[in-house]
Structures are given as structure tokens and as C-alpha cells.
Write an enzyme that holds these catalytic residues in place. Structure first.
Site, PDB file in Angstrom:
ATOM      1  N   SER A 242       0.787  -1.177  -0.128  1.00 21.02           N
ATOM      2  CA  SER A 242      -0.015   0.042   0.020  1.00 21.02           C
ATOM      3  C   SER A 242       0.886   1.307   0.018  1.00 21.02           C
ATOM      4  O   SER A 242       0.240   2.372  -0.086  1.00 21.02           O
ATOM      5  CB  SER A 242      -0.863   0.108   0.995  1.00 21.02           C
ATOM      6  OG  SER A 242      -0.292   0.063   2.377  1.00 21.02           O
ATOM      7  N   LYS A 287      -5.349   4.620   8.699  1.00 19.33           N
ATOM      8  CA  LYS A 287      -4.284   5.287   8.087  1.00 19.33           C
ATOM      9  C   LYS A 287      -4.445   6.993   8.187  1.00 19.33           C
ATOM     10  O   LYS A 287      -3.639   7.655   8.188  1.00 19.33           O
ATOM     11  CB  LYS A 287      -3.994   4.848   6.665  1.00 19.33           C
ATOM     12  CG  LYS A 287      -3.506   3.410   6.602  1.00 19.33           C
ATOM     13  CD  LYS A 287      -3.596   2.938   5.304  1.00 19.33           C
ATOM     14  CE  LYS A 287      -2.705   1.547   5.399  1.00 19.33           C
ATOM     15  NZ  LYS A 287      -2.739   0.905   4.102  1.00 19.33           N
TER      16      LYS A 287
END
Length: 348
Positions: A242, A287
């Protein structure tokens, strides 16, 4: 003290003891929480996250931070019920079934190895995407990742072999190798020209048949890249794919004059392929929280994650929608120029 009072005291103590024991029982869940961030154009433990040698680089300021998700729990260190309950009432933590992170079909070691491999692959793809964006030529090749046990290729093709031709026909893509094999019927010989440890050799394999009746040899391949200069990426104990987009932006920033961020603290996430397409990731809520805690004011968000992101965006964090590396570069150019017209994740 009356018998009734003693009975109530004993019952209460037993109830409390049972409740405490229940709270400490392990449960098959994993708690996901905001993890640390790393500035891809900065240093970690005194070492640049991205090191480039053999090409001119330029100073950059601001931050282009990758974001991570920390986890607690797992098959070898399960959460207790009390910790899971705390996570369920904390909006910054996601408590998910253990199988979502550790599938029953894989061991913990296999999951960790897969995460490490995905990180390695993402760094290669990120470098390729950045160089492609800058029109810097790169060479692609096809190499053997592994062979399947019990298949014709086992023991003949080896991990790291670079496949250059099939039956004498040059190949440069995965599809070309597959097409070369599919020209044969099961049982027919297929000849691979390979580079093994720097030396050319030929390997002939009698093709087999897959469960669906297709011709196969049992080799898993991957695209590898030869770059015209050296790019090293070091982020420590971080796995998964990611961070790909943020690696690409960090490489692009170092290879171009001026500052891509204009001094702003930017964070973001998203997988990336060599063509620069940005893909979705997991844990977007955690996140974003980690990014804001680290001081980010702009968050580059994969388009496919926008729907979830707008529902949980922390105060003070501006979401910018991106679907390609080019989108991200143009958005940062506009941000640096003071434009307020940036592609935003639409409100749900």
C-alpha cells in the site's frame, strides 16, 4: 454475619472472578490501529528512506509520508475479550476477525513472507512508475518466481531464471510466455531459453495438463525491471503493497528540481503498478488518523477508497482523490500553486 450475607458475598465474589476470567479469555479477533508514518523524502534512523545513486538528485522539503496500520492479536498472540471490547468502542480502531489478516490456509510465517514480498514488489513497481512518468527508459524482463510442486517444471526451471525465449521466439511479457506454452498439447516438449546466473542455457520440459484441461508446465513468473541507475528504498519493518504510490512520489520528487509539496505535510496511500495506476488499500480509516496525528494536512486517497474515507476523515485533513500517479503529481502541482480546485473525494 448472617448466612444470607455470606452467601451473597461468596456469590458476588464468584461472579466478579468469573467476569474477570471471561474478560481475559483469548478471542479470534485482530485489532487494527493507526500505525507510524515515514516521510519518503526524509530519513529514518539517520538513513534516507529513498537513496538514489547514478543520477542527479535534488533537495526536497515538506513531507510525502507513507502511512501504516498496526495490529494487535493473531493466532500466536490472541487478543483478550476486554481488549477487543475496548477496540469496538474506539472509533480509531477496527476489530476484525482473525481470518481477515491470517487466513487458515496460510501459516503466520507465510503471511509475513507474503507481506515482505508484496513490499519488495511494490518498490519495484513504484520505481518503474516514477521513471515511466519521467520518460526515463527502463528494461523489462520475465523471471521465474517459483515452480509448483509435482509439475513438469519442478527441478528444471529455477527461481531467478530469466526467460528470454520460448521455442526460439523472443518473449518480453508474461502473456507471451503463456501463449508460447499454450501452442503445445499436453505431453509435447516446450523449450525455454533462459539466463541462469548470468549464463545462457536451454531447458526443455514436457508439458502437462491442468485440471481445466489447459496445457501447463507449472511455473510462476514475475516481471522484473532493470533500471539505468540504482534506487534503494528502506523503511524497516513495514510490509504489504500500500505504500507504492508514496514511494513513486518520493522518487519523482528527488529526481526533479524544486519541491513537489511546496513545504506542505502530505500523506497518502495506494498500491501502484508500473504504468502508474493507483489501486485501493485496506485500513483507510486508521491510516488517515495516523496521518493527521503526524501533522499531515493533505491526504492523497485512492479513488476506490473515497467512499469509506469521507465517512471517517479526521478534522483538519483534506482528502484529494487520485487514480493515477499523474493525478497525484498534478494535484500537488496545483496545491503548490495555491489552487483550491483539487479533485476531492465526493461526499456520500
Amino acid at each position: 454475619m448472617s448466612r444470607r450475607a455470606v452467601a451473597l458475598m461468596v456469590a458476588g465474589s464468584l461472579t466478579l472472578l468469573l467476569a474477570l476470567c471471561a474478560a481475559l479469555l483469548p478471542v479470534p479477533y485482530v485489532a487494527l490501529s493507526p500505525g507510524p508514518t515515514e516521510n519518503t523524502i526524509g530519513d529514518v534512523q539517520g538513513k534516507p528512506v529513498i537513496s538514489i545513486s547514478g543520477h542527479q538528485i535534488y533537495p526536497a522539503d515538506g513531507k510525502l509520508s507513507l502511512v501504516t496500520v498496526a495490529y494487535q492479536g493473531g493466532p500466536d498472540n490472541r487478543l483478550d475479550l476486554l481488549t477487543a471490547l475496548r477496540g469496538w468502542v474506539d472509533s480509531t480502531i477496527a476489530v476484525v476477525p482473525e481470518e481477515a489478516i491470517f487466513p487458515r490456509t496460510s501459516s503466520i510465517q507465510q503471511v509475513e513472507e507474503q507481506n515482505t514480498q508484496e513490499m519488495t514488489d511494490s518498490q519495484q513497481s513504484a520505481t518503474a512508475a516514477a521513471l515511466n512518468a519521467l520518460k526515463i527508459p527502463i528494461q523489462e524482463s520475465i523471471s521465474v518466481a517459483e515452480t509448483d510442486k509435482g509439475t513438469p517444471a519442478e527441478g528444471k526451471l529455477k527461481a531467478g531464471d530469466e526467460i528470454t525465449a520460448v521455442d526460439g521466439t523472443k518473449v518480453t511479457t508474461l502473456d507471451a510466455v503463456a501463449a508460447g506454452v499454450q501452442k503445445h498439447k499436453p505431453g509435447e516438449p516446450v523449450t525455454f531459453s533462459v539466463q541462469r546466473n548470468g549464463a545462457p542455457t536451454q531447458v526443455t520440459i514436457n508439458a502437462g495438463k491442468s485440471q481445466d484441461g489447459r496445457t501447463m508446465v507449472g511455473v510462476r513468473m514475475q516481471t522484473t525491471y532493470k533500471f539505468p541507475f540504482k534506487v534503494d528504498i528502506s523503511v524497516g519493518d513495514v510490509g504489504g503493497p500500500s505504500a507504492g504510490m508514496m514511494f513513486s512520489l518520493g522518487i519523482y520528487d528527488k529526481l526533479t528540481p524544486g519541491s513537489l509539496t511546496g513545504g506542505v505535510s502530505v500523506a497518502g496511500t495506494g498500491t501502484i503498478d508500473p504504468q502508474g495506476d493507483v489501486g485501493p488499500i485496506g485500513g483507510i480509516e486508521q491510516k488517515m488518523v495516523g496521518a493527521r496525528r503526524a501533522g499531515a494536512t493533505v491526504f492523497l486517497t485512492p479513488g476506490a477508497n473515497c467512499e469509506d474515507a469521507v465517512k471517517a476523515v479526521p478534522k483538519g485533513l483534506r482528502l484529494v482523490k487520485v487514480t493515477t500517479l499523474d493525478d497525484a503529481i498534478k494535484a500537488l502541482d496545483a496545491l503548490r500553486a495555491g489552487s483550491k480546485d483539487l479533485p476531492a473525494c465526493p461526499a456520500s
